[in-house]
Design an enzyme around this catalytic site. Structure first.
Site, PDB file in Angstrom:
ATOM      1  N   ASP A   1      -8.873  -6.155  -4.837  1.00  0.00           N
ATOM      2  CA  ASP A   1      -8.474  -4.887  -4.234  1.00  0.00           C
ATOM      3  C   ASP A   1      -8.997  -3.751  -5.111  1.00  0.00           C
ATOM      4  OD1 ASP A   1      -7.228  -2.652  -3.180  1.00  0.00           O
ATOM      5  OD2 ASP A   1      -5.202  -3.515  -3.188  1.00  0.00           O
TER       6      ASP A   1
ATOM      7  N   ARG B   1     -11.977   6.131  10.275  1.00  0.00           N
ATOM      8  CA  ARG B   1     -11.601   4.725  10.283  1.00  0.00           C
ATOM      9  C   ARG B   1     -12.672   3.850   9.648  1.00  0.00           C
ATOM     10  NH1 ARG B   1      -7.173   1.718   9.931  1.00  0.00           N
ATOM     11  NH2 ARG B   1      -7.124  -0.054  11.341  1.00  0.00           N
TER      12      ARG B   1
ATOM     13  N   SER C   1       0.850  -1.194   0.000  1.00  0.00           N
ATOM     14  CA  SER C   1       0.000   0.000   0.000  1.00  0.00           C
ATOM     15  C   SER C   1       0.889   1.248   0.000  1.00  0.00           C
ATOM     16  CB  SER C   1      -0.944  -0.055   1.208  1.00  0.00           C
ATOM     17  OG  SER C   1      -1.932   0.922   1.129  1.00  0.00           O
TER      18      SER C   1
ATOM     19  N   HIS D   1      -8.142  -4.988  -0.431  1.00  0.00           N
ATOM     20  CA  HIS D   1      -6.841  -4.379  -0.135  1.00  0.00           C
ATOM     21  C   HIS D   1      -6.171  -5.024   1.069  1.00  0.00           C
ATOM     22  CE1 HIS D   1      -3.838  -1.280  -0.500  1.00  0.00           C
ATOM     23  NE2 HIS D   1      -4.032  -0.872   0.732  1.00  0.00           N
ATOM     24  N   ASP D   2      -6.981  -5.401   2.048  1.00  0.00           N
ATOM     25  CA  ASP D   2      -6.467  -6.044   3.260  1.00  0.00           C
ATOM     26  C   ASP D   2      -5.668  -7.310   2.990  1.00  0.00           C
ATOM     27  OD1 ASP D   2      -6.981  -4.487   5.410  1.00  0.00           O
ATOM     28  OD2 ASP D   2      -8.595  -5.706   6.234  1.00  0.00           O
TER      29      ASP D   2
END
Lengths: 385, 385
Positions: free
Chosen positions: A328, A224, A154, A361-362
């Site tokens: 992602d 968040r 990232s 993405h994680d």
């Protein structure tokens, strides 16, 4: 064997000139190292972190009695350690907390050396280039002239990419995971909404909330929650949470199970997001959030070359491994392929793996066998050789 | 010829029982009609609105002198009017503002008939089913037994779909545009973040902000910014805004053009989102935002059939046109295809068009020639026949 991590701090008295024209002096960098630096200091691997991580990359912490502290694993502990894909039996791995972060290195929560006031909103804006420059100084201090590899996911991948342009002679390999050559308008948009949530929280006080004894937790929670949505794929959210209700209303006349409330938690996904928001707001610094998202916005190595990424990457000398994940949508595989194409335009040595993973993405932080296999194989066959 | 619209209000004294078990009495519905109802009252088309729209579907408003008020066009004026795809020379078109909205129909900004207090957070939770039931009562009052069609986009499409299940005999066609059979976890997640931004705004006061003489504008701005991101495609955002700066810093030493600020507007996309947020916060009611997003969350006709959409849609008798847009990631074409499949499982008459349009979810409101052509052709060849 358990890898025990020990955080260290390096002080830098000399001022670091920043991309903005400002500079920062008398700063500290927190870092950790794992494994042994070999005799010719050629086996060092630098790990760069993303928004919400730190120098604590691998291993666990122990308390004074030597007992392992629960849940103290480093954020990339699946990837780095003895016998792991980035094998600390072979490589000397360095994790460093970036300037402006809130996990030990000098940032908005610390005091300005001249005024002794907490920096807050006065902490200078730092960029990916600035972080890389600060990391290079840490390597100078550790006596490492050339890295075997720089690696990150990232925003960490952006730092690895920036390394190849700022210090092409000081590294042999760049490992760029789930990253992008710059942010899209949509990426910037999500960052901006998160920043607005923080800045417009009445407890933000223009970034000087420390003086008021409050924290802009409302804004941090919203920031968040937005972030989390973009880290996960639609698919994995549906699989994990779907439309499940947390506490279905039993024996309701309507049989729908709904509470018919606009403010209560009803769906599991709501519960998950609120929990993530609450947890984050307890430990993350609001000014750091602004600084790091801005560094993301600004990163764009092609901009100095009229937007031509191939021209920009002509400076790179490293060999590359790029990895992306099919689901992602934050930094999609297409963005990694832009980098691959620009490197191929320059006849660079580049390996690219597009991992079919459901986690969005994680995925770059998770223990996926194919992903781990690709990185392991790259380090064994290319970096170690 | 200019279509001039005249808003009207219908009062309903009889209580409407709601899906939640509550009820609402002595309520008003704002509506507009365009064109002429034919002798056998068979040419009526009901238009259902989405989150941020109203009964003002088509035409313009005039001031007392008869002059057209600038920018007063209805929200679907490209679609509906004399000679347009939904041709008001042929059809009697009805736009109605839903219960709980903030554009004239009874909602949280109005007073409870018993207490004379502004409803605020005490306005009952309303669902898509409730809206449809209220719309049916309006048709009763207008003397319309059967609609030629019910049509809507996004949440409006959900109402059109609900119509086919609640009143299968009262309609001949359903036109469902850019919609879905329910929300995904990701859709709910975005709604939840927007709601949390509103509810945690200190000016929200538990939904009774009217009493305090304030409006939770911070929260509404954030909610709208998040919404806007999901309405647009990544592609169209990049095309319209990309990484363009609003006011590049000229003669900067760094030549990047950046201001190096975490709080200033720098990118065009930031400026656009802030503008949209500010505008929205001036006119939209915060409690309405909560109610309408909850109605979206709850909509799920398959849930009463063990999640089997084909079983749920077996009740429908209407003929269907479904339209989706390739770059719509909020309600993707895959979601429309789920509805198409469930209808085909029941041997229903269904037309489906997947329009290759760059604009994301917003495309359903825009003047795309292929989209307009499909709707025009459906109304001419199927609805009018």
């Amino acid at each position: 064997m358990t890898l025990v991590a020990t955080p260290q701090t390096m002080h830098f008295a000399e001022a670091l000139p920043l991309q903005s024209g400002a500079s920062i002096r008398a700063y500290d960098l927190s870092y950790e190292t794992y494994g042994e630096l070999n005799a010719d200091k050629s086996n060092a691997v630098l790990i760069c972190h993303a928004l919400n991580a730190s120098h604590h990359v691998a291993g666990v912490y122990c308390d004074d009695s030597g007992a392992v502290i629960a849940k103290s694993e480093g954020w990339w502990d699946t990837m780095i350690g003895p016998g792991k894909p980035v094998d600390t039996d072979r490589f000397f791995v360095i994790g460093v907390n970036n300037l402006g972060s809130c996990f030990g290195s000098t940032g908005p929560m610390q005091r300005h050396p001249d005024t002794n006031e907490i920096y807050g909103a006065d902490f200078p804006v730092v960029t990916v280039q600035d972080w890389v420059a600060a990391q290079a100084r840490l390597l100078d201090a550790l006596g490492i002239r050339q890295l075997a590899a720089v690696m990150g996911g990232s925003l960490g991948g952006m730092q690895a990419l920036a390394w190849t342009l700022q210090y092409p002679e000081r590294m042999r390999h760049a490992v760029v995971v789930a990253s992008a050559p710059n942010l899209t308008a949509e990426n910037i948009a999500f960052n901006e909404v998160a920043r607005r949530a923080i800045v417009t929280d009445p407890d933000f006080h223009g970034g000087h909330f420390y003086r008021h004894g409050v924290l802009p937790k409302r804004g941090l929670r919203i920031a968040r929650m937005i972030g989390h949505i973009t880290y996960l794929s639609d698919d994995v959210m549906n699989e994990k949470f779907g439309r499940q209700l947390r506490d279905a209303v039993i024996d309701s006349a309507s049989a729908s199970g709904y509470k018919y409330s606009t403010q209560d938690v009803e769906f599991q996904i709501e519960s998950y997001l609120r929990y993530q928001g609450d947890k984050f707001a307890e430990y993350f610094d609001a000014n750091t959030y602004l600084l790091i998202t801005r560094a993301l916005d600004y990163f764009d190595p092609a901009s100095a070359f009229g937007g031509d990424l191939s021209l920009a990457l002509a400076q790179a000398k490293a060999k590359f491994l790029l990895v992306s994940f099919t689901t992602d949508w934050r930094f999609s595989p297409a963005r990694s392929r832009e980098i691959v194409k620009a490197l191929l335009d320059n006849q660079r040595d580049v390996s690219y793996a597009e991992i079919d993973a459901p986690h969005g993405h994680d995925a770059f932080l998770l223990d996926d066998a194919r992903y781990m296999g690709v990185v392991r194989s790259y380090f064994q066959s290319k970096v170690a050789s």
